[in-house]
Scaffold this motif. Sequence first.
Motif, PDB file in Angstrom:
ATOM      1  N   ASP A  55       0.802  -1.225   0.000  1.00 52.47           N
ATOM      2  CA  ASP A  55       0.000   0.000   0.000  1.00 52.47           C
ATOM      3  C   ASP A  55       0.832   1.270   0.000  1.00 52.47           C
ATOM      4  O   ASP A  55       0.433   2.280  -0.567  1.00 52.47           O
ATOM      5  CB  ASP A  55      -0.911   0.017   1.230  1.00 52.47           C
ATOM      6  CG  ASP A  55      -2.286  -0.534   0.894  1.00 52.47           C
ATOM      7  OD1 ASP A  55      -2.504  -0.876  -0.295  1.00 52.47           O
ATOM      8  OD2 ASP A  55      -3.121  -0.631   1.799  1.00 52.47           O
ATOM      9  N   ASP A  56       1.995   1.225   0.647  1.00 50.25           N
ATOM     10  CA  ASP A  56       2.792   2.458   0.719  1.00 50.25           C
ATOM     11  C   ASP A  56       3.792   2.582  -0.427  1.00 50.25           C
ATOM     12  O   ASP A  56       4.631   3.474  -0.433  1.00 50.25           O
ATOM     13  CB  ASP A  56       3.492   2.580   2.073  1.00 50.25           C
ATOM     14  CG  ASP A  56       4.353   1.372   2.392  1.00 50.25           C
ATOM     15  OD1 ASP A  56       4.452   0.483   1.521  1.00 50.25           O
ATOM     16  OD2 ASP A  56       4.919   1.325   3.505  1.00 50.25           O
ATOM     17  N   SER A  57       3.733   1.680  -1.414  1.00 50.95           N
ATOM     18  CA  SER A  57       4.648   1.821  -2.553  1.00 50.95           C
ATOM     19  C   SER A  57       3.917   2.170  -3.848  1.00 50.95           C
ATOM     20  O   SER A  57       4.511   2.162  -4.914  1.00 50.95           O
ATOM     21  CB  SER A  57       5.481   0.543  -2.735  1.00 50.95           C
ATOM     22  OG  SER A  57       4.641  -0.573  -2.955  1.00 50.95           O
ATOM     23  N   HIS A  58       2.633   2.480  -3.757  1.00 53.16           N
ATOM     24  CA  HIS A  58       1.951   2.993  -4.941  1.00 53.16           C
ATOM     25  C   HIS A  58       2.466   4.400  -5.245  1.00 53.16           C
ATOM     26  O   HIS A  58       2.854   5.133  -4.344  1.00 53.16           O
ATOM     27  CB  HIS A  58       0.443   3.066  -4.724  1.00 53.16           C
ATOM     28  CG  HIS A  58      -0.171   1.779  -4.269  1.00 53.16           C
ATOM     29  ND1 HIS A  58       0.262   0.545  -4.720  1.00 53.16           N
ATOM     30  CD2 HIS A  58      -1.176   1.535  -3.389  1.00 53.16           C
ATOM     31  CE1 HIS A  58      -0.462  -0.395  -4.149  1.00 53.16           C
ATOM     32  NE2 HIS A  58      -1.323   0.159  -3.323  1.00 53.16           N
ATOM     33  N   ARG A  59       2.459   4.750  -6.526  1.00 50.74           N
ATOM     34  CA  ARG A  59       2.929   6.084  -6.910  1.00 50.74           C
ATOM     35  C   ARG A  59       1.839   6.787  -7.728  1.00 50.74           C
ATOM     36  O   ARG A  59       1.174   6.155  -8.540  1.00 50.74           O
ATOM     37  CB  ARG A  59       4.226   5.976  -7.724  1.00 50.74           C
ATOM     38  CG  ARG A  59       5.348   5.297  -6.950  1.00 50.74           C
ATOM     39  CD  ARG A  59       6.598   5.159  -7.807  1.00 50.74           C
ATOM     40  NE  ARG A  59       7.215   6.461  -8.065  1.00 50.74           N
ATOM     41  CZ  ARG A  59       8.311   6.611  -8.821  1.00 50.74           C
ATOM     42  NH1 ARG A  59       8.891   5.561  -9.394  1.00 50.74           N
ATOM     43  NH2 ARG A  59       8.825   7.820  -9.019  1.00 50.74           N
ATOM     44  N   TYR A  60       1.719   8.094  -7.509  1.00 48.46           N
ATOM     45  CA  TYR A  60       0.626   8.858  -8.112  1.00 48.46           C
ATOM     46  C   TYR A  60       1.167  10.090  -8.833  1.00 48.46           C
ATOM     47  O   TYR A  60       2.086  10.745  -8.338  1.00 48.46           O
ATOM     48  CB  TYR A  60      -0.363   9.305  -7.031  1.00 48.46           C
ATOM     49  CG  TYR A  60      -0.909   8.150  -6.240  1.00 48.46           C
ATOM     50  CD1 TYR A  60      -2.032   7.458  -6.679  1.00 48.46           C
ATOM     51  CD2 TYR A  60      -0.274   7.728  -5.072  1.00 48.46           C
ATOM     52  CE1 TYR A  60      -2.518   6.374  -5.967  1.00 48.46           C
ATOM     53  CE2 TYR A  60      -0.754   6.648  -4.355  1.00 48.46           C
ATOM     54  CZ  TYR A  60      -1.877   5.980  -4.805  1.00 48.46           C
ATOM     55  OH  TYR A  60      -2.353   4.905  -4.108  1.00 48.46           O
ATOM     56  N   PHE A  61       0.560  10.369  -9.983  1.00 45.72           N
ATOM     57  CA  PHE A  61       1.061  11.466 -10.819  1.00 45.72           C
ATOM     58  C   PHE A  61      -0.092  12.281 -11.396  1.00 45.72           C
ATOM     59  O   PHE A  61      -1.170  11.750 -11.675  1.00 45.72           O
ATOM     60  CB  PHE A  61       1.870  10.901 -11.989  1.00 45.72           C
ATOM     61  CG  PHE A  61       3.006   9.994 -11.599  1.00 45.72           C
ATOM     62  CD1 PHE A  61       4.283  10.497 -11.377  1.00 45.72           C
ATOM     63  CD2 PHE A  61       2.795   8.628 -11.440  1.00 45.72           C
ATOM     64  CE1 PHE A  61       5.327   9.653 -11.010  1.00 45.72           C
ATOM     65  CE2 PHE A  61       3.840   7.778 -11.079  1.00 45.72           C
ATOM     66  CZ  PHE A  61       5.109   8.294 -10.867  1.00 45.72           C
ATOM     67  N   VAL A  62       0.181  13.563 -11.594  1.00 44.75           N
ATOM     68  CA  VAL A  62      -0.788  14.437 -12.254  1.00 44.75           C
ATOM     69  C   VAL A  62      -0.059  15.253 -13.332  1.00 44.75           C
ATOM     70  O   VAL A  62       1.095  15.642 -13.142  1.00 44.75           O
ATOM     71  CB  VAL A  62      -1.501  15.355 -11.235  1.00 44.75           C
ATOM     72  CG1 VAL A  62      -0.501  16.212 -10.473  1.00 44.75           C
ATOM     73  CG2 VAL A  62      -2.551  16.217 -11.904  1.00 44.75           C
ATOM     74  N   ARG A  63      -0.756  15.461 -14.456  1.00 46.97           N
ATOM     75  CA  ARG A  63      -0.148  16.221 -15.543  1.00 46.97           C
ATOM     76  C   ARG A  63      -0.557  17.680 -15.461  1.00 46.97           C
ATOM     77  O   ARG A  63      -1.690  18.000 -15.081  1.00 46.97           O
ATOM     78  CB  ARG A  63      -0.610  15.658 -16.885  1.00 46.97           C
ATOM     79  CG  ARG A  63       0.024  16.329 -18.099  1.00 46.97           C
ATOM     80  CD  ARG A  63      -0.371  15.568 -19.336  1.00 46.97           C
ATOM     81  NE  ARG A  63      -0.011  16.233 -20.552  1.00 46.97           N
ATOM     82  CZ  ARG A  63      -0.339  15.752 -21.760  1.00 46.97           C
ATOM     83  NH1 ARG A  63      -1.016  14.633 -21.875  1.00 46.97           N
ATOM     84  NH2 ARG A  63       0.026  16.399 -22.843  1.00 46.97           N
ATOM     85  N   GLY A  64       0.379  18.568 -15.818  1.00 49.73           N
ATOM     86  CA  GLY A  64       0.068  19.996 -15.800  1.00 49.73           C
ATOM     87  C   GLY A  64       0.953  20.753 -16.763  1.00 49.73           C
ATOM     88  O   GLY A  64       1.650  20.157 -17.604  1.00 49.73           O
TER      89      GLY A  64
END
Length: 174
Positions: A55-64
């Motif tokens: 659970d603590d190794s998921h990675r999240y990204f947002v484009r801008g």
Amino acid sequence: MSDQIACSECGELHTLDEVELVFRRPDAVAALSDAEREARCRENDDLCAIWGDSDDSHRYFVRGLLPLMVTGRPLDYCLGVWMEVRRDVFDRIYALWDSDSQLDEPPLDGLLANDIPTRPGSLDLHGKIHLTGPETRPEFMVADAAAALFADQRDGISAHQADAFLKSLDRRSA
Ligand SMILES: [Zn+2]
């Protein structure tokens, strides 16, 4: 429509049109094998996650968009890049995605998730994410005052430098 600027640095004409340096995915996603990407990624052109083993190794990204003022050009030059964000920040952005109240949201923290070819060390730079409304991409500001990109955002860049961003990408993908 495109404007051409005779360059005082190299003497060439630089075209400043809508074509800007765009990264379609975070570097961490582009580095995955097809099989890993298929198995671990949830992605579209705005948001993206890589599933880790816990659970603590998921990675999240947002484009801008990372805007840069250009001397002699009325519009900013925008680098299309991604920021990696914490889970709580990702959830907040997702919750506000279609909401006008984005504009009331204070800046959110992120780390630049693309290495920009002419700005070595740009990967993982600290940045601030400004939500700009449901119809427009978030705007990114570099927060690390020692970084070249921070100075670019503070001082602006020349048309020559703007053109060099695109040329660097052409070389890399050739
Ligand atoms: Zn030039």
